[in-house]
Scaffold this active site. Structure first.
Site, PDB file in Angstrom:
ATOM      1  N   GLY A 181      97.058  -7.486  49.427  1.00  0.00           N
ATOM      2  CA  GLY A 181      97.272  -8.855  49.863  1.00  0.00           C
ATOM      3  C   GLY A 181      97.320  -9.060  51.358  1.00  0.00           C
ATOM      4  O   GLY A 181      97.338 -10.195  51.831  1.00  0.00           O
ATOM      5  N   HIS A 194      90.037  -3.785  69.532  1.00  0.00           N
ATOM      6  CA  HIS A 194      90.456  -3.789  70.934  1.00  0.00           C
ATOM      7  C   HIS A 194      90.865  -5.169  71.440  1.00  0.00           C
ATOM      8  O   HIS A 194      91.577  -5.267  72.439  1.00  0.00           O
ATOM      9  CB  HIS A 194      89.347  -3.218  71.816  1.00  0.00           C
ATOM     10  CG  HIS A 194      89.086  -1.764  71.572  1.00  0.00           C
ATOM     11  ND1 HIS A 194      89.579  -0.763  72.379  1.00  0.00           N
ATOM     12  CD2 HIS A 194      88.411  -1.142  70.576  1.00  0.00           C
ATOM     13  CE1 HIS A 194      89.209   0.414  71.892  1.00  0.00           C
ATOM     14  NE2 HIS A 194      88.501   0.207  70.799  1.00  0.00           N
ATOM     15  N   HIS A 212      78.313   1.734  74.435  1.00  0.00           N
ATOM     16  CA  HIS A 212      78.967   1.704  73.132  1.00  0.00           C
ATOM     17  C   HIS A 212      78.077   0.868  72.220  1.00  0.00           C
ATOM     18  O   HIS A 212      76.934   0.558  72.572  1.00  0.00           O
ATOM     19  CB  HIS A 212      80.379   1.131  73.289  1.00  0.00           C
ATOM     20  CG  HIS A 212      81.220   1.196  72.048  1.00  0.00           C
ATOM     21  ND1 HIS A 212      81.248   2.301  71.224  1.00  0.00           N
ATOM     22  CD2 HIS A 212      82.055   0.278  71.482  1.00  0.00           C
ATOM     23  CE1 HIS A 212      82.064   2.057  70.221  1.00  0.00           C
ATOM     24  NE2 HIS A 212      82.559   0.847  70.341  1.00  0.00           N
ATOM     25  N   ASP A 260      88.294   8.639  74.190  1.00  0.00           N
ATOM     26  CA  ASP A 260      87.901   8.348  72.808  1.00  0.00           C
ATOM     27  C   ASP A 260      87.674   9.644  72.028  1.00  0.00           C
ATOM     28  O   ASP A 260      86.913  10.512  72.447  1.00  0.00           O
ATOM     29  CB  ASP A 260      86.608   7.512  72.868  1.00  0.00           C
ATOM     30  CG  ASP A 260      86.012   7.189  71.511  1.00  0.00           C
ATOM     31  OD1 ASP A 260      86.654   7.435  70.480  1.00  0.00           O
ATOM     32  OD2 ASP A 260      84.871   6.668  71.497  1.00  0.00           O
ATOM     33  N   HIS A 291      71.176   3.674  61.348  1.00  0.00           N
ATOM     34  CA  HIS A 291      72.396   3.421  62.109  1.00  0.00           C
ATOM     35  C   HIS A 291      72.745   4.657  62.920  1.00  0.00           C
ATOM     36  O   HIS A 291      72.554   5.789  62.458  1.00  0.00           O
ATOM     37  CB  HIS A 291      73.562   3.096  61.166  1.00  0.00           C
ATOM     38  CG  HIS A 291      74.886   2.993  61.874  1.00  0.00           C
ATOM     39  ND1 HIS A 291      75.192   1.948  62.714  1.00  0.00           N
ATOM     40  CD2 HIS A 291      75.970   3.813  61.872  1.00  0.00           C
ATOM     41  CE1 HIS A 291      76.406   2.127  63.192  1.00  0.00           C
ATOM     42  NE2 HIS A 291      76.895   3.254  62.711  1.00  0.00           N
ATOM     43  N   SER A 330      76.078   5.936  65.600  1.00  0.00           N
ATOM     44  CA  SER A 330      77.423   5.581  66.021  1.00  0.00           C
ATOM     45  C   SER A 330      77.458   5.196  67.498  1.00  0.00           C
ATOM     46  O   SER A 330      76.581   5.572  68.281  1.00  0.00           O
ATOM     47  CB  SER A 330      78.368   6.754  65.772  1.00  0.00           C
ATOM     48  OG  SER A 330      79.646   6.486  66.305  1.00  0.00           O
ATOM     49  N   HIS A 380      80.083   6.236  69.216  1.00  0.00           N
ATOM     50  CA  HIS A 380      81.103   7.153  69.731  1.00  0.00           C
ATOM     51  C   HIS A 380      80.499   8.510  70.088  1.00  0.00           C
ATOM     52  O   HIS A 380      79.592   9.000  69.413  1.00  0.00           O
ATOM     53  CB  HIS A 380      82.208   7.338  68.699  1.00  0.00           C
ATOM     54  CG  HIS A 380      82.936   6.074  68.369  1.00  0.00           C
ATOM     55  ND1 HIS A 380      83.960   5.580  69.153  1.00  0.00           N
ATOM     56  CD2 HIS A 380      82.769   5.179  67.360  1.00  0.00           C
ATOM     57  CE1 HIS A 380      84.399   4.461  68.635  1.00  0.00           C
ATOM     58  NE2 HIS A 380      83.699   4.193  67.530  1.00  0.00           N
TER      59      HIS A 380
END
Length: 566
Positions: free
Chosen positions: A60, A90, A153, A207, A376, A378, A380
């Protein structure tokens, strides 16, 4: 957190003149709700203010925020919020934080543009102080010189931040990877990293999300090449599901659509909102006439259309999930459709993503996802990039952030492999108080830094007790007993009523429920007082019926009893 109360009084004291204090109240030992405080003297700045999304155990709950208790404690010190980039983990908590702490915000144009949209929705933008910075800018905030430098990024305008203090420089990388062929043509600013390293870095916070991934994170150029191949092959519509904030991925769709003569529709409220901001600020290149409205899709042939939509995480109300459920008002999936899920599943979302892909496959569409083709990459950094940043910045002390604990451990191992002594590496948790001098860095205590749940309009009114009750209800169901007793005799009047929800299905378990009714009647009639207290009788019914049902079913439903005196 243990020790928080004991430390609270000490934290009210002035810091020593030779000490910088760093307190992460989110984003350490977890992925999400990034928020770190840097203090010196009577001033403090906050780096990022993000949220995270609930997983299956947070029944919930809509959003999860950092606990701002420590910020309230040092509110007199707070000078500004510095933002590394515009992702929800962020910036997402800002509408909640700024109600209590109306601080100036510093960030790049796209980051603040996305923040402004969020504050508009929360009706908080009036009077809010925005300071747009560019990579390379240095701003003076109290005793801090805050330098923003460009990092790559999965969203444009991402930066790292160097906070220059009177005793040394603290560097926060933000989320990053070292992509030398990014979509926007702006590689990471390794020159500034080199200069900071030569000048001396006292503490590095970096990171850690991909610290357990060997090698290098692939460039966005890999995705562009895959899109080109798919656009050349696809017989019908192409539907690309991705994060709304992944502006560079949408740009790759725009570029491929132009090359192959397709129009593009943006579908999903957040997708439309983010790209309106990005286009207004010049962060995407969209030729005139390329974008069409979702309502106009039927006016074009399928082979002339590409769609960028939300739903890459299997969110129940997102555009892609509505398409998979045949519930989208403008788009019905057809066998000739090619669907690209251009995002990695966030931990906890795997089942929802896989279910969505299955539903789309059942409808006959061709579905590509990360395990099938490189659709795709990343945002990072992997191990070799992390080691390069460590050797370039050469920090005196190092604290891995932005990752689950296993990621932090791997990042520590990488730091040791490039020569950083273990004693100079800080393995912190949310709420850790890190005091740093020129010669020493140590965790000196802890502050309150838990999770605050947002449920509907309520913020913080749902806690672990409520979640435990919800889990109990979800796992075992609820049984409601409605009984009447004679006010004078204390005996049952009529047959008690039992309502079951999520425990047993009444028509198929009538015998069990009938025995339960009789058990409740007997429990009432066996009372040793002619006029028992209603509260006492309700508790007695709950405990007695609970034992009875467990003996019969080995299940423990939530039992609620309502007793009326007549």
């Amino acid at each position: 957190m243990p020790g928080a109360a004991k430390l609270a009084g000490a934290l009210q004291q002035e810091l020593k003149p030779d000490t910088v204090r760093v307190v992460p109240i989110g984003g350490v030992g977890e992925i999400g709700k990034n928020c770190t405080v840097v203090e010196f003297g009577d001033a403090a700045v906050i780096i990022d203010c993000g949220l995270t999304f609930p997983d299956a155990e947070h029944l919930g709950v809509d959003l999860i925020l950092p606990d701002f208790a420590y910020l309230r404690q040092i509110q007199h010190k707070l000078r500004a919020v510095l933002l590394t980039h515009g992702h929800e983990d962020h910036i997402g908590a800002l509408p909640f934080a700024l109600r209590d702490f109306p601080l100036p915000l510093y960030g790049t144009a796209l980051t603040l543009g996305l923040v402004q949209v969020k504050l508009d929705e929360a009706r908080l933008v009036d009077g809010q102080e925005f300071h747009v910075v560019e990579a390379g800018d240095v701003v003076e905030i109290g005793p801090f010189r805050c330098e923003f430098f460009h990092m790559c990024h999965s969203i444009p305008d991402a930066t790292g931040i160097a906070v220059h203090t009177p005793i040394g420089t603290i560097v926060h990388t933000g989320d990053f990877k070292l992509d030398y062929t990014p979509v926007d043509g702006r590689p990471p600013d390794v020159q500034t990293l080199g200069r900071l390293g030569r000048d001396g870095v006292l503490l590095l916070m970096a990171d850690s999300t991909y610290a357990d991934r060997p090698g290098y994170t692939p460039s966005e150029q890999v995705v562009a090449e895959t899109f080109d191949q798919i656009f050349a092959e696809a017989p019908g519509r192409i539907i690309v599901a991705t994060f709304s904030s992944l502006v560079s991925r949408a740009q790759q769709v725009f570029d491929a659509a132009v090359a192959y003569g397709r129009k593009v529709a943006l579908v999903g409220r957040s997708m439309e909102r983010v790209h309106r901001v990005a286009a207004d600020l010049g962060y995407v290149r969209v030729p005139d006439g390329l974008i069409v409205a979702a309502e106009e899709l039927d006016d074009f042939r399928a082979e002339d259309i590409a769609i960028v939509c939300t739903g890459s995480q299997g969110e129940p109300r997102s555009a892609l999930v509505r398409m998979a459920n045949r519930d989208h008002r403008n788009i019905d999936i057809a066998p000739d459709d090619t669907i690209i899920v251009s995002a990695a599943a966030i931990p906890g979302n795997e089942a929802k993503v896989n279910h969505t892909i299955d539903r789309l496959a059942h409808l006959g569409a061709t579905v590509y996802y990360e395990q099938l083709r490189p659709v795709h990459v990343s945002g990072h950094a992997s191990q070799e990039e992390l080691k390069l940043v460590l050797t370039t910045l050469r920090p005196r002390f190092f604290m891995p952030v932005h990752g689950e604990f296993r990621h932090l451990v791997e990042h520590r191992r990488l730091a040791e492999s490039v020569g950083l002594p273990r004693k100079n590496i800080l393995m912190a948790e949310n709420g850790a108080v890190i005091d740093v001098t020129r010669d020493r860095a140590a965790i000196t205590g802890s502050v309150e830094a838990g999770m605050v749940f947002v449920d509907g309009l309520g913020v913080g009114d749902v806690g672990e007790t409520v979640l435990r009750d919800r889990r109990h209800l979800a796992e075992d169901g609820v049984v409601v007993v409605v009984a009447a007793v004679d006010h004078h005799t204390g005996k049952s009047v009529g047959t008690p009523e039992i309502i079951s929800r999520g425990f047993v299905y009444a028509p198929e378990s009538e015998d069990l429920l009938e025995r339960a009714r009789e058990h409740v009647r007997q429990t009432i009639d066996r009372g040793d007082h002619p006029d028992p207290e209603v509260d006492y009788l309700q508790g007695k019914i709950c405990s007695s019926l609970g034992r009875h049902l467990f003996q019969k079913t080995r299940r423990r439903p939530v039992i609620l009893s309502i007793v009326t005196e007549v």
